[in-house]
Design an enzyme around this catalytic site. Structure first.
Site, PDB file in Angstrom:
ATOM      1  N   ASN A  16       0.830  -1.203   0.000  1.00 51.08           N
ATOM      2  CA  ASN A  16       0.000   0.000   0.000  1.00 51.08           C
ATOM      3  C   ASN A  16       0.863   1.252   0.000  1.00 51.08           C
ATOM      4  O   ASN A  16       0.505   2.257  -0.630  1.00 51.08           O
ATOM      5  CB  ASN A  16      -0.959  -0.008   1.194  1.00 51.08           C
ATOM      6  CG  ASN A  16      -2.278  -0.685   0.872  1.00 51.08           C
ATOM      7  OD1 ASN A  16      -2.946  -0.327  -0.084  1.00 51.08           O
ATOM      8  ND2 ASN A  16      -2.644  -1.679   1.664  1.00 51.08           N
ATOM      9  N   ARG A  93       0.398  -2.975  14.800  1.00 51.31           N
ATOM     10  CA  ARG A  93       0.426  -2.606  16.209  1.00 51.31           C
ATOM     11  C   ARG A  93      -0.805  -1.781  16.529  1.00 51.31           C
ATOM     12  O   ARG A  93      -1.205  -0.925  15.728  1.00 51.31           O
ATOM     13  CB  ARG A  93       1.668  -1.775  16.539  1.00 51.31           C
ATOM     14  CG  ARG A  93       2.981  -2.514  16.365  1.00 51.31           C
ATOM     15  CD  ARG A  93       3.267  -3.434  17.524  1.00 51.31           C
ATOM     16  NE  ARG A  93       4.478  -4.208  17.317  1.00 51.31           N
ATOM     17  CZ  ARG A  93       4.916  -5.146  18.130  1.00 51.31           C
ATOM     18  NH1 ARG A  93       4.228  -5.431  19.234  1.00 51.31           N
ATOM     19  NH2 ARG A  93       6.018  -5.810  17.876  1.00 51.31           N
ATOM     20  N   HIS A 111      -8.301  -1.252   6.304  1.00 51.60           N
ATOM     21  CA  HIS A 111      -8.611  -2.570   6.858  1.00 51.60           C
ATOM     22  C   HIS A 111      -9.238  -3.428   5.763  1.00 51.60           C
ATOM     23  O   HIS A 111     -10.121  -2.957   5.026  1.00 51.60           O
ATOM     24  CB  HIS A 111      -9.569  -2.461   8.041  1.00 51.60           C
ATOM     25  CG  HIS A 111      -9.852  -3.789   8.671  1.00 51.60           C
ATOM     26  ND1 HIS A 111      -8.943  -4.435   9.476  1.00 51.60           N
ATOM     27  CD2 HIS A 111     -10.935  -4.611   8.586  1.00 51.60           C
ATOM     28  CE1 HIS A 111      -9.441  -5.593   9.863  1.00 51.60           C
ATOM     29  NE2 HIS A 111     -10.648  -5.720   9.337  1.00 51.60           N
TER      30      HIS A 111
END
Length: 204
Positions: A16, A93, A111
């Protein structure tokens, strides 16, 4: 208004990140990347960033005594680079309220599911296990809860009968590489308006 400076946080290969850099290079996103940060010294995103002349730094969580120390080091690097927008691109994280507070409404995340469904680290596995017929990806602002902040953009892909986690992930990733640059473009062009803690309006 001065140009936005992006700080990209990655934990892996940085695909990405590469799509975002390509969008900057073709003029879609009017911003520059000030720094790429990873939490893993072996992350391939580090080497890619270095290869294209972008400052890249590993802040190894295992070398930090506490989450607070880890995040203080991340924030110090971001501030030193003049970052105005934090981009989570496969950063594995969970960020604490302390970090979110430092960059409130200036952290974006991607996501690989249609939130609020199938949050967490195993979205594709969970989608297939549930038997849903449609999946996709979501770009959202980050708040104090995991995979929860106000949604900016979403796009869908069909879930096929013979899909595996790998084939579904590959199809979703193609959408991610289109959608994430678009969301960043909207942010830097001041086209996003937060109406409340749940709703984002895209200004025309």
């Amino acid at each position: 208004m001065s140009k936005h400076i992006l700080g990209i946080l990655c934990s892996g290969r940085g695909s990405n990140m590469q799509s975002i850099l390509a969008a900057i290079n073709r003029g879609q996103i009017k911003a520059e990347v000030g720094i790429v940060l990873t939490d893993k010294p072996q992350a391939r995103a580090l080497e890619y960033a270095k290869s294209v002349g972008i400052k890249s730094v590993c802040v190894n969580r295992k070398e930090c005594q506490t989450q607070q120390e880890f995040e203080e080091k991340l924030i110090a690097e971001l501030k030193a680079a003049g970052v105005t927008l934090v981009i989570l691109a496969g950063f594995m994280r969970i960020l604490s309220p302390y970090f979110v507070g430092e960059y409130r409404h200036r952290i974006l995340n991607i996501h690989p599911s249609l939130l609020p469904s199938f949050g967490g680290a195993h979205a594709h596995r969970d989608v297939l296990a549930y038997g849903t017929k449609v999946s996709g990806c979501t770009i959202h602002f980050v708040d104090e809860c995991m995979d929860h902040g106000p949604i900016i953009l979403q796009d869908t892909v069909p879930v096929l009968d013979d899909d595996t986690e790998e084939t579904l992930a590959a199809r979703v990733l193609e959408k991610e590489h289109i959608l994430y640059p678009r969301a960043i473009e909207l942010f830097v062009d001041d086209k996003l308006e937060l109406l409340d803690d749940r709703h984002v309006r895209i200004k025309q």
